[in-house]
Design an enzyme around this catalytic site. Sequence first.
Site, short mmCIF file in Angstrom:
data_model
loop_
_atom_site.label_atom_id
_atom_site.label_comp_id
_atom_site.label_asym_id
_atom_site.label_seq_id
_atom_site.Cartn_x
_atom_site.Cartn_y
_atom_site.Cartn_z
N TRP A 1 2.63 2.89 -2.29
CA TRP A 1 2.45 3.79 -3.43
C TRP A 1 1.07 4.44 -3.40
O TRP A 1 0.93 5.63 -3.70
CB TRP A 1 2.68 3.03 -4.73
N ASP B 1 -4.79 -5.49 -5.90
CA ASP B 1 -3.81 -6.53 -5.66
C ASP B 1 -4.54 -7.79 -5.22
O ASP B 1 -5.56 -7.69 -4.55
CB ASP B 1 -2.79 -6.12 -4.58
N ASP C 1 -6.95 -10.22 -8.62
CA ASP C 1 -5.80 -10.27 -9.52
C ASP C 1 -6.03 -9.33 -10.69
O ASP C 1 -7.07 -9.41 -11.36
CB ASP C 1 -5.62 -11.71 -10.02
N LYS D 1 7.33 -0.74 -13.05
CA LYS D 1 8.59 -1.41 -12.76
C LYS D 1 8.89 -2.46 -13.82
O LYS D 1 8.00 -3.14 -14.31
CB LYS D 1 8.53 -2.09 -11.39
N GLY E 1 0.76 -1.24 0.00
CA GLY E 1 0.00 0.00 0.00
C GLY E 1 0.78 1.28 0.00
O GLY E 1 0.20 2.36 0.00
N ASP F 1 3.87 -1.15 -9.56
CA ASP F 1 5.09 -1.69 -8.96
C ASP F 1 5.01 -3.22 -8.94
O ASP F 1 5.61 -3.87 -8.10
CB ASP F 1 5.28 -1.13 -7.56
#
Length: 240
Positions: free
Chosen positions: A94, A115, A131, A195, A92, A155
Amino acid sequence: MSKAGGNKGGSRTGGRGGAGSSNLHVRVKKKAGTIKESSRRWLERHLNDPYVHKSRQDGYRSRAAYKLIEINDRYNLLKKGQKIIDLGAAPGGWSQIAARIVGSTDENPQVVGIDYLHVDPLPGVILLEMDFLDDEAPQKLMDALGDKPDLVISDMAAPTTGHRRTDHLRTVHLCEVAADFAVSVLKPGGHFLTKTFQGGTENELLALLKQKFRSVHHVKPPASRAESVELYLLARDFKG
């Protein structure tokens, strides 16, 4: 999505050069049969990481919060009133950073995170426990946000296997899916941050981003460990 190195808090204070340091070095002793050497080294590094200590002091969910702080300090991505989608939000940090900077509140939430791992509630953040790769996820994100986002941040990293090329390919796949989502939902002029891992196979991803955005940057913030192969791709000014 799981995060390599633990992930993602606040105002833009505490960014570059703000991790602090300590002369106290914690050593983890190994007892026979109790801990693998690789696990002992990871734990020792974690316990001596100044960003880990600072994240606890500052009330951030993880050390990765400083990666977003440092990237934002450099590129000024986050602004008051923006709408943000955070992919792979656990734990959490970000979302925490984004919500505080854009001024998101429980009464007027402007940040949505997703998430498959559970994320404890955050002020001003709508959290979806599912997901991102599920077929229903993109529409659920848009329904929760209620408008096109100004910024999509990710990320996400696939769980590591220990095989560098396999890990790179799996994470690049997540980047590609995140990029496809971003270009389908962003407002014109919006930005995308994701990322990836250094490995040289992201040519198709780079080609897509360069086609859809006015500029693309490779970024390695100071909070990324020097030995880590992680890298961030920042695509700015979506052409629409």
